[in-house]
Motif scaffolding. Structure first.
Motif, PDB file in Angstrom:
ATOM      1  N   ASN A 153      19.793  -8.245  25.923  1.00 32.96           N
ATOM      2  CA  ASN A 153      18.646  -7.343  25.775  1.00 32.96           C
ATOM      3  C   ASN A 153      18.237  -6.675  27.080  1.00 32.96           C
ATOM      4  OD1 ASN A 153      18.536  -7.881  23.089  1.00 32.96           O
ATOM      5  ND2 ASN A 153      16.798  -9.285  23.188  1.00 32.96           N
ATOM      6  N   GLY A 186       7.875 -16.079  24.093  1.00 30.81           N
ATOM      7  CA  GLY A 186       9.327 -16.306  23.943  1.00 30.81           C
ATOM      8  C   GLY A 186      10.090 -15.401  24.883  1.00 30.81           C
ATOM      9  N   ASP A 209       7.589 -19.507  27.464  1.00 26.99           N
ATOM     10  CA  ASP A 209       8.743 -19.892  26.644  1.00 26.99           C
ATOM     11  C   ASP A 209       8.788 -21.411  26.534  1.00 26.99           C
ATOM     12  OD1 ASP A 209      11.530 -18.137  25.848  1.00 26.99           O
ATOM     13  OD2 ASP A 209      11.657 -20.314  25.773  1.00 26.99           O
ATOM     14  N   ASP A 237       4.641 -24.226  24.524  1.00 26.86           N
ATOM     15  CA  ASP A 237       4.729 -23.794  23.130  1.00 26.86           C
ATOM     16  C   ASP A 237       3.648 -22.742  22.905  1.00 26.86           C
ATOM     17  OD1 ASP A 237       4.677 -23.484  20.408  1.00 26.86           O
ATOM     18  OD2 ASP A 237       4.773 -25.634  19.964  1.00 26.86           O
ATOM     19  N   ALA A 238       4.055 -21.570  22.459  1.00 24.44           N
ATOM     20  CA  ALA A 238       3.076 -20.484  22.263  1.00 24.44           C
ATOM     21  C   ALA A 238       2.073 -20.828  21.161  1.00 24.44           C
ATOM     22  CB  ALA A 238       3.804 -19.175  21.944  1.00 24.44           C
ATOM     23  N   PHE A 252       9.346 -10.478  21.734  1.00 24.66           N
ATOM     24  CA  PHE A 252      10.633  -9.782  21.655  1.00 24.66           C
ATOM     25  C   PHE A 252      11.697 -10.707  21.058  1.00 24.66           C
ATOM     26  CE2 PHE A 252       8.473  -7.621  25.218  1.00 24.66           C
ATOM     27  CZ  PHE A 252       8.616  -6.299  24.832  1.00 24.66           C
TER      28      PHE A 252
HETATM   29  C1  LIG Z   1      16.356 -15.172  20.905  1.00 25.05           C
HETATM   30  S1  LIG Z   1      15.472 -15.715  22.302  1.00 25.05           S
HETATM   31  C2  LIG Z   1      14.721 -14.190  22.870  1.00 25.05           C
HETATM   32  C3  LIG Z   1      14.374 -14.234  24.334  1.00 25.05           C
HETATM   33  C4  LIG Z   1      13.813 -12.929  24.920  1.00 25.05           C
HETATM   34  N1  LIG Z   1      12.544 -12.564  24.312  1.00 25.05           N
HETATM   35  C5  LIG Z   1      14.798 -11.802  24.813  1.00 25.05           C
HETATM   36  O1  LIG Z   1      14.505 -10.808  24.144  1.00 25.05           O
HETATM   37  O2  LIG Z   1      15.893 -11.919  25.379  1.00 25.05           O
HETATM   38  C6  LIG Z   1      14.095 -16.541  21.562  1.00 25.05           C
HETATM   39  C7  LIG Z   1      13.213 -17.245  22.578  1.00 25.05           C
HETATM   40  O3  LIG Z   1      12.037 -17.733  21.936  1.00 25.05           O
HETATM   41  C8  LIG Z   1      11.690 -18.957  22.534  1.00 25.05           C
HETATM   42  N2  LIG Z   1      10.768 -19.681  21.646  1.00 25.05           N
HETATM   43  C9  LIG Z   1      11.035 -20.130  20.397  1.00 25.05           C
HETATM   44  N3  LIG Z   1       9.940 -20.759  19.907  1.00 25.05           N
HETATM   45  C10 LIG Z   1       8.969 -20.685  20.845  1.00 25.05           C
HETATM   46  C11 LIG Z   1       7.614 -21.150  20.939  1.00 25.05           C
HETATM   47  N4  LIG Z   1       7.044 -21.832  19.925  1.00 25.05           N
HETATM   48  N5  LIG Z   1       6.912 -20.884  22.047  1.00 25.05           N
HETATM   49  C12 LIG Z   1       7.465 -20.209  23.079  1.00 25.05           C
HETATM   50  N6  LIG Z   1       8.752 -19.766  23.071  1.00 25.05           N
HETATM   51  C13 LIG Z   1       9.488 -19.993  21.960  1.00 25.05           C
HETATM   52  C14 LIG Z   1      13.049 -19.616  22.747  1.00 25.05           C
HETATM   53  O4  LIG Z   1      13.012 -20.686  23.670  1.00 25.05           O
HETATM   54  C15 LIG Z   1      13.892 -18.440  23.227  1.00 25.05           C
HETATM   55  O5  LIG Z   1      13.884 -18.301  24.618  1.00 25.05           O
END
Ligand SMILES: C[S@@+](CC[C@H](N)C(=O)[O-])C[C@H]1O[C@@H](n2cnc3c(N)ncnc32)[C@H](O)[C@@H]1O
Length: 359
Positions: A153, A186, A209, A237-238, A252
């Motif tokens: 990305n 995230g 994240d 954790d969000a 994203f």
């Molecule tokens: C597919 S990756 C996307 C990362 C980034 N936003 C990008 O576009 O490259 C999904 C991300 O969401 C994070 N994630 C999933 N559940 C989450 C939560 N409850 N709180 C914070 N982050 C979370 C994962 O650790 C991961 O880094």
């Protein structure tokens, strides 16, 4: 006639899968060339024989020779001069160099090889998960997946995000306000936060994240990009965000990965100032399921089978969304989280993505 007994149809299926085998070999060979630094060395240090390439990259000559020959046979590398096996000289054409070494290019494809390369070692776990209903977490897929995701990305955030957001008047106005507080849920490798900070230098950006190595990578990336004074990252954790912290939030390409997206969306809603927007960027899949889908739909089911659905199911309870999160599904999550407005933003031609504004 029953299509399964139709010889022509069986030939067509076999031919199609044979093409897929060749594609798989190409993709897996890019994983080797990317991760071992072979493409990078050919691009930066010039043409090489197998022993030269092996020496430059600290790898094995016999394997380097096999890979160089395979790359020339498949047309990704060029044979500059022929001779005895270890004296053949290979070079990287500009197109291959861009697609496999230029992390700023919108054509950068090495991350896809990394993602499916990460899936390889997880296949036994995936088989077991498919039997039991368990998952395989993002953490278990490891650094190849993490770095693949971040770099996939990155060029879109670097080149297209500022213009895309500038075209949404209210949002652009809010982001341009001095001191505006922005959340990036995230945030992964942090490239979205870094792009936001460049587009809106007076904004205070907070990326969060749940994956600690991603936060470490994002922190390093922001320092190297020179924006660490206005972008901070934290591990967490969000779903546990404190209330009333932000003026705009972004998510994203992450809502579909979350086991409990409603909890996260509800926490984001409470963490926003009253009426402030959450912008979700997620896959631009079709409105509803239909067989014989287009390439985007096929690709997203591929990621869902091997990465996102098992990741989403790696923590229980899980709504088990998968990569193919259709707009109505996100709308339901938003409503359940207490949001009342849901619209698709007029941002088009942005990789595989659709942008939603939720208030
Ligand atoms: C597919 S990756 C996307 C990362 C980034 N936003 C990008 O576009 O490259 C999904 C991300 O969401 C994070 N994630 C999933 N559940 C989450 C939560 N409850 N709180 C914070 N982050 C979370 C994962 O650790 C991961 O880094």
């Amino acid at each position: 006639m029953d299509p399964s007994t139709d010889a022509a149809s069986a030939d067509a299926v076999a031919e199609r899968l044979f093409g897929a085998v060749l594609g798989t070999v190409d993709l897996m060979s890019t994983f080797l060339g990317d991760r071992l630094g072979w493409y990078r060395s050919l691009a930066d240090d010039g043409p090489a024989t197998p022993p030269e390439l092996a020496k430059r990259t600290g790898t094995d000559t016999r394997y380097a020779r096999e890979w160089l020959e395979q790359q020339a046979v498949t047309g990704l590398l060029h044979l500059d001069s022929d001779g005895a096996a270890d004296e053949r000289v290979f070079s990287i054409p500009p197109g291959t160099a861009e697609v496999l070494t230029n992390q700023h290019s919108l054509n950068f494809m090495a991350p896809v090889g990394r993602m499916f390369g990460a899936v390889g070692p997880a296949l036994p776990q995936l088989l077991e998960a498919y039997r039991t209903g368990d998952g395989v977490s993002w953490n278990e897929l490891g650094d190849h997946a993490r770095e693949g995701q971040a770099d996939a990305n990155r060029p879109w955030f670097e080149h297209r995000l500022a213009d895309a957001l500038a075209g949404v008047e209210d949002l652009h106005g809010q982001l341009s306000r001095s001191g505006t507080r922005v959340l990036d849920v995230g945030c992964g490798g942090g490239w979205s936060s870094i792009a936001l900070s460049r587009a809106y230098p007076t904004a205070a950006i907070h990326g969060i994240d749940i994956d600690a190595p991603s936060v470490a990578m994002a922190t390093e990336n922001a320092q190297a990009a020179g924006v660490a004074d206005r972008v901070r990252f934290s591990h967490g954790d969000a779903a546990e965000l404190p209330a009333d912290q932000y003026d705009v939030a972004f998510a994203f390409e992450c809502v579909h990965d979350m086991p409990r997206p409603v909890d996260v969306l509800a926490a984001v809603r409470k963490s926003l100032a009253p009426g402030a927007p959450l912008i979700v960027m997620d896959e631009a899949v079709a409105e509803s399921f239909a067989p014989d889908g287009d390439e985007l739909e096929r690709m997203m089911y591929g990621f869902s089978l091997f990465v996102c659905l098992p990741d989403g199911r790696s923590s229980s309870p899980s709504v088990a969304t998968g990569t193919v999160m259709r707009p109505a599904r996100l709308g339901q999550y938003a409503e359940a989280a207490g949001f009342t407005e849901f619209e698709v933003l007029p941002i088009t031609d942005f990789s595989f993505f659709r942008f939603y504004q939720i208030r």
